[in-house]
Design a protein around this motif. Structure first.
Motif, PDB file in Angstrom:
ATOM      1  N   ASN A 119       0.810  -1.223   0.000  1.00  0.00           N
ATOM      2  CA  ASN A 119       0.000   0.000   0.000  1.00  0.00           C
ATOM      3  C   ASN A 119       0.844   1.275   0.000  1.00  0.00           C
ATOM      4  N   THR A 120       2.035   1.211  -0.611  1.00  0.00           N
ATOM      5  CA  THR A 120       2.915   2.370  -0.693  1.00  0.00           C
ATOM      6  C   THR A 120       2.958   2.874  -2.122  1.00  0.00           C
ATOM      7  N   ASP A 121       2.864   4.164  -2.285  1.00  0.00           N
ATOM      8  CA  ASP A 121       3.041   4.794  -3.596  1.00  0.00           C
ATOM      9  C   ASP A 121       4.540   4.764  -3.890  1.00  0.00           C
ATOM     10  N   MET A 122       4.977   3.769  -4.646  1.00  0.00           N
ATOM     11  CA  MET A 122       6.409   3.558  -4.860  1.00  0.00           C
ATOM     12  C   MET A 122       7.052   4.705  -5.637  1.00  0.00           C
ATOM     13  N   ARG A 163       9.422  10.774  11.997  1.00  0.00           N
ATOM     14  CA  ARG A 163       8.004  10.961  11.694  1.00  0.00           C
ATOM     15  C   ARG A 163       7.535  10.018  10.591  1.00  0.00           C
ATOM     16  N   VAL A 164       8.299   9.885   9.522  1.00  0.00           N
ATOM     17  CA  VAL A 164       7.830   9.071   8.395  1.00  0.00           C
ATOM     18  C   VAL A 164       8.005   7.575   8.624  1.00  0.00           C
ATOM     19  N   HIS A 165       8.856   7.182   9.585  1.00  0.00           N
ATOM     20  CA  HIS A 165       9.070   5.762   9.833  1.00  0.00           C
ATOM     21  C   HIS A 165       8.355   5.245  11.083  1.00  0.00           C
ATOM     22  N   ALA A 166       7.864   6.125  11.926  1.00  0.00           N
ATOM     23  CA  ALA A 166       7.303   5.734  13.221  1.00  0.00           C
ATOM     24  C   ALA A 166       6.209   4.667  13.116  1.00  0.00           C
ATOM     25  N   LEU A 201       7.688   7.277  -3.039  1.00  0.00           N
ATOM     26  CA  LEU A 201       8.726   6.814  -2.129  1.00  0.00           C
ATOM     27  C   LEU A 201      10.107   6.891  -2.784  1.00  0.00           C
ATOM     28  N   ILE A 202      10.207   6.459  -4.024  1.00  0.00           N
ATOM     29  CA  ILE A 202      11.494   6.500  -4.729  1.00  0.00           C
ATOM     30  C   ILE A 202      11.965   7.943  -4.880  1.00  0.00           C
ATOM     31  N   ASP A 203      11.055   8.858  -5.125  1.00  0.00           N
ATOM     32  CA  ASP A 203      11.427  10.275  -5.212  1.00  0.00           C
ATOM     33  C   ASP A 203      12.009  10.748  -3.877  1.00  0.00           C
ATOM     34  N   HIS A 204      11.331  10.428  -2.789  1.00  0.00           N
ATOM     35  CA  HIS A 204      11.809  10.841  -1.467  1.00  0.00           C
ATOM     36  C   HIS A 204      13.126  10.145  -1.110  1.00  0.00           C
ATOM     37  N   GLN A 205      13.199   8.853  -1.412  1.00  0.00           N
ATOM     38  CA  GLN A 205      14.408   8.110  -1.079  1.00  0.00           C
ATOM     39  C   GLN A 205      15.601   8.576  -1.917  1.00  0.00           C
ATOM     40  N   THR A 206      15.345   9.007  -3.142  1.00  0.00           N
ATOM     41  CA  THR A 206      16.419   9.566  -3.972  1.00  0.00           C
ATOM     42  C   THR A 206      16.991  10.804  -3.295  1.00  0.00           C
ATOM     43  N   LYS A 207      16.129  11.631  -2.771  1.00  0.00           N
ATOM     44  CA  LYS A 207      16.591  12.832  -2.068  1.00  0.00           C
ATOM     45  C   LYS A 207      17.331  12.457  -0.786  1.00  0.00           C
ATOM     46  N   PHE A 208      16.837  11.433  -0.074  1.00  0.00           N
ATOM     47  CA  PHE A 208      17.505  11.013   1.156  1.00  0.00           C
ATOM     48  C   PHE A 208      18.890  10.441   0.860  1.00  0.00           C
ATOM     49  N   ILE A 209      18.988   9.553  -0.123  1.00  0.00           N
ATOM     50  CA  ILE A 209      20.294   8.973  -0.466  1.00  0.00           C
ATOM     51  C   ILE A 209      21.225  10.067  -0.972  1.00  0.00           C
ATOM     52  N   ALA A 210      20.690  11.032  -1.704  1.00  0.00           N
ATOM     53  CA  ALA A 210      21.501  12.183  -2.117  1.00  0.00           C
ATOM     54  C   ALA A 210      22.054  12.902  -0.888  1.00  0.00           C
ATOM     55  N   THR A 211      21.235  13.030   0.144  1.00  0.00           N
ATOM     56  CA  THR A 211      21.671  13.666   1.384  1.00  0.00           C
ATOM     57  C   THR A 211      22.853  12.913   1.990  1.00  0.00           C
TER      58      THR A 211
END
Length: 120
Positions: free
Chosen positions: A38-41, A69-72, A44-54
């Motif tokens: 039930n995840t909009d992949m 907040r997003v993992h709780a 999620l990939i857009d957000h995770q791309t930004k996180f891995i970039a970080t």
């Protein structure tokens, strides 16, 4: 001035391909795949791309509070987190990242573990 890992490997275009491959592995694992039902992949990939970039030293930025907040609600276990770290390492190896750069990304990722896994 020394380039960041993010800059050395081509910025967002390369990070996006890495993240898509990483999630192929995550979705193929019986341990981690259930976290993404039930995840909009695409989102999620857009957000995770930004996180891995970080974590690679790129321009995006995620605070520890945001990660909490997003993992709780997910209840991510230590075992699932460890498996995701291993899959990230494998993915970076697949993309021919240098060992020292893989270690840097892994160290940065693991340094945020307490903001991602389930708290007892």
């Amino acid at each position: 001035m020394r380039q960041t890992v993010f800059e050395r490997y081509g910025g967002f275009a390369k990070v996006s391909r890495v993240v898509m491959s990483f999630y192929d592995k995550m979705l193929g694992s019986p341990l981690t795949a259930p976290y993404f039902s039930n995840t909009d992949m695409k989102r999620l990939i857009d957000h995770q791309t930004k996180f891995i970039a970080t974590v690679m030293g790129g321009p995006a930025s995620y605070t520890n509070e945001h990660l909490e907040r997003v993992h709780a609600h997910l209840g991510i276990t230590e075992q699932a987190f460890s498996e995701s770290v291993e899959m990230l390492r494998e993915t970076l190896e697949d993309f021919n990242f240098a060992d020292e750069d893989i270690q840097h990304v892994e160290d940065e990722f693991v340094s945020r573990k307490n903001h991602i896994i389930k708290r007892s």
